[in-house]
Design a protein around this motif. Structure first.
Motif, PDB file in Angstrom:
ATOM      1  N   VAL A   1      -0.985   6.565  -6.058  1.00  0.00           N
ATOM      2  CA  VAL A   1      -2.350   6.080  -5.860  1.00  0.00           C
ATOM      3  C   VAL A   1      -2.998   6.823  -4.690  1.00  0.00           C
ATOM      4  O   VAL A   1      -2.350   7.101  -3.674  1.00  0.00           O
ATOM      5  CB  VAL A   1      -2.347   4.561  -5.588  1.00  0.00           C
ATOM      6  CG1 VAL A   1      -3.737   4.063  -5.233  1.00  0.00           C
ATOM      7  CG2 VAL A   1      -1.807   3.828  -6.802  1.00  0.00           C
ATOM      8  N   ALA A   2      -4.272   7.139  -4.812  1.00  0.00           N
ATOM      9  CA  ALA A   2      -5.001   7.838  -3.754  1.00  0.00           C
ATOM     10  C   ALA A   2      -5.060   6.972  -2.489  1.00  0.00           C
ATOM     11  O   ALA A   2      -5.144   5.746  -2.570  1.00  0.00           O
ATOM     12  CB  ALA A   2      -6.417   8.166  -4.224  1.00  0.00           C
TER      13      ALA A   2
ATOM     14  N   ALA B   1       0.825  -1.206   0.000  1.00  0.00           N
ATOM     15  CA  ALA B   1       0.000   0.000   0.000  1.00  0.00           C
ATOM     16  C   ALA B   1       0.862   1.259   0.000  1.00  0.00           C
ATOM     17  O   ALA B   1       0.590   2.216  -0.740  1.00  0.00           O
ATOM     18  CB  ALA B   1      -0.929  -0.005   1.211  1.00  0.00           C
TER      19      ALA B   1
ATOM     20  N   LEU C   1      -7.989   0.136   0.032  1.00  0.00           N
ATOM     21  CA  LEU C   1      -8.769  -0.971  -0.515  1.00  0.00           C
ATOM     22  C   LEU C   1      -7.863  -2.034  -1.140  1.00  0.00           C
ATOM     23  O   LEU C   1      -8.089  -3.237  -0.963  1.00  0.00           O
ATOM     24  CB  LEU C   1      -9.756  -0.453  -1.557  1.00  0.00           C
ATOM     25  CG  LEU C   1     -10.850   0.489  -1.030  1.00  0.00           C
ATOM     26  CD1 LEU C   1     -11.701   1.024  -2.177  1.00  0.00           C
ATOM     27  CD2 LEU C   1     -11.719  -0.225  -0.010  1.00  0.00           C
ATOM     28  N   ILE C   2      -6.830  -1.582  -1.847  1.00  0.00           N
ATOM     29  CA  ILE C   2      -5.886  -2.529  -2.450  1.00  0.00           C
ATOM     30  C   ILE C   2      -5.218  -3.359  -1.365  1.00  0.00           C
ATOM     31  O   ILE C   2      -5.060  -4.584  -1.489  1.00  0.00           O
ATOM     32  CB  ILE C   2      -4.823  -1.783  -3.292  1.00  0.00           C
ATOM     33  CG1 ILE C   2      -5.463  -1.174  -4.533  1.00  0.00           C
ATOM     34  CG2 ILE C   2      -3.689  -2.724  -3.687  1.00  0.00           C
ATOM     35  CD1 ILE C   2      -4.527  -0.289  -5.344  1.00  0.00           C
TER      36      ILE C   2
ATOM     37  N   ILE D   1      -7.379   6.291  -0.285  1.00  0.00           N
ATOM     38  CA  ILE D   1      -8.548   5.411  -0.154  1.00  0.00           C
ATOM     39  C   ILE D   1      -8.375   4.170  -1.029  1.00  0.00           C
ATOM     40  O   ILE D   1      -8.628   3.036  -0.599  1.00  0.00           O
ATOM     41  CB  ILE D   1      -9.844   6.152  -0.550  1.00  0.00           C
ATOM     42  CG1 ILE D   1     -10.168   7.255   0.456  1.00  0.00           C
ATOM     43  CG2 ILE D   1     -11.010   5.162  -0.622  1.00  0.00           C
ATOM     44  CD1 ILE D   1     -10.584   6.743   1.820  1.00  0.00           C
ATOM     45  N   LEU D   2      -7.909   4.377  -2.268  1.00  0.00           N
ATOM     46  CA  LEU D   2      -7.705   3.251  -3.172  1.00  0.00           C
ATOM     47  C   LEU D   2      -6.595   2.342  -2.654  1.00  0.00           C
ATOM     48  O   LEU D   2      -6.700   1.113  -2.723  1.00  0.00           O
ATOM     49  CB  LEU D   2      -7.359   3.760  -4.574  1.00  0.00           C
ATOM     50  CG  LEU D   2      -7.134   2.683  -5.640  1.00  0.00           C
ATOM     51  CD1 LEU D   2      -8.359   1.785  -5.768  1.00  0.00           C
ATOM     52  CD2 LEU D   2      -6.792   3.332  -6.986  1.00  0.00           C
ATOM     53  N   ALA D   3      -5.533   2.938  -2.114  1.00  0.00           N
ATOM     54  CA  ALA D   3      -4.438   2.144  -1.553  1.00  0.00           C
ATOM     55  C   ALA D   3      -4.932   1.316  -0.367  1.00  0.00           C
ATOM     56  O   ALA D   3      -4.505   0.168  -0.181  1.00  0.00           O
ATOM     57  CB  ALA D   3      -3.297   3.057  -1.116  1.00  0.00           C
TER      58      ALA D   3
END
Length: 340
Positions: A94-95, A85, A101-102, A97-99
């Motif tokens: 990467v944003a 992340a 989730l990833i 929030i997206l990180a």
């Protein structure tokens, strides 16, 4: 004609559960007497924050232990997810929030891989997760050539390491995850299946439960929660360390065991695991305040685990907790035997 009573079962549950809470209260009282600053609001908040990572990982491990398994890879999963992340955010832009989730998806995938090794290749959980512990840790090293990742975006840190109404966000996350895990275990068919598998895989299979699917789901859940803990750790220290999650493996398992999880399977308590994590956090914090050398912490933790398991086994052998089972007790679902 007298009606059946459930008091013997109620008594057993109360004795074991109250024993965990009683032990926590005694520890807090003793340290409060020995150190005036221990019971201050600020220090209690520090204890809750310190216990958060153990609590989240411990909740996932509790589900695994209830099925009669063990997950030795949770620390490595936390390390790997944190590194992945952080790399996505720092190097890939990467944003946050997206990180986040990833990272959780990576944790779920790692856990599911454990479950597939155990169910498809028929590997013992200890061997399977011992192997993946090294694999996931190695992947964390490979991702950054063994180097930590710094310059974590402030937005990510604020997302997981800030305050809402004076309460740390990570403590709120633990509370929410704890409630969801309790509902999953106590109020769903899946939870009943988890307990049934831990009680007897053969009986569960004969009852129509898809044992392998339950196991894969449980290990995936453990991996996902370990991943979430790894993300919280990154936000807490404002960096991603390649071995950041490793120290939490044994303490997370200890939290579950102290909380009443039976390593033979079929029994575990969500609330107990949370209290177990809190006990370990209080012990560490109290020893620091008393200027006790840090290496004594491992000795104390080990003794607490041994005492907790010994008392739990003794409680099950007390005659007053075993006699008088009624027909209702025999017919009760396994879920009713848990105190959380």
């Amino acid at each position: 004609m007298s009606t059946p009573t459930r008091s013997p079962r109620r008594l057993r549950v109360n004795v074991q559960t109250l024993g965990i809470f009683g032990a926590a209260a005694i520890i807090f009282i003793i340290f409060g007497i020995l150190s005036p600053s221990f019971l201050t609001i600020g220090n209690l908040r520090d204890i809750a924050v310190a216990a958060s990572i153990n609590a989240i990982i411990g909740l996932g491990v509790t589900f695994v232990i209830i099925t009669g398994g063990i997950d030795l890879s949770v620390g490595s999963i936390a390390s790997l997810v944190g590194i992945v992340a952080a790399t996505f955010m720092v190097s890939g832009g990467v944003a946050p929030i997206l990180a986040l989730l990833i990272g959780i998806v990576v944790g779920l995938a790692c856990g599911a891989a454990n479950g597939l090794l155990i169910t498809r290749l028929k590997l013992p959980p200890f061997i399977a997760t011992l192997g993946t512990m090294s694999v996931f840790q190695g992947l964390a090293y490979v991702t950054t050539d063994g180097k930590p990742v710094y310059n974590i975006p402030p937005e990510f840190v604020l997302l997981l390491n800030s305050y809402v109404g004076g309460i740390p966000v990570m403590v709120i996350i633990v509370a929410v995850v704890g409630v969801l895990c309790w509902l999953l275990l106590r109020r769903t068919v899946f939870g009943e299946n988890v307990i049934a598998v831990g009680g007897s895989e053969e009986t569960a299979w004969l009852s129509g439960i898809r044992v392998n699917r339950v196991k894969v789901a449980v290990y995936a859940l453990s991996g996902g929660l370990a991943g979430l803990a790894g993300l919280i750790l990154v936000a807490r220290i404002n960096a991603a360390q390649t071995e950041g999650g490793s120290p939490y493996l044994l303490t997370a398992i200890a939290a579950a065991v102290i909380g009443g999880a039976n390593l033979m399977g079929g029994e575990g308590r969500i609330a107990g695991t949370l209290v177990g994590a809190l006990i370990l956090g209080a012990l560490t914090n109290g020893l620091v305040l008393l200027n006790v050398p840090s290496f004594y912490e491992q000795i104390v933790t080990g003794l607490v685990v041994i005492i907790a398991v010994a008392l739990d086994q003794s409680a099950k052998d007390w005659p007053m907790l075993k006699r008088g089972k009624s027909k209702d007790d025999v017919a009760a679902t396994p879920v009713q035997e848990l105190a959380g």
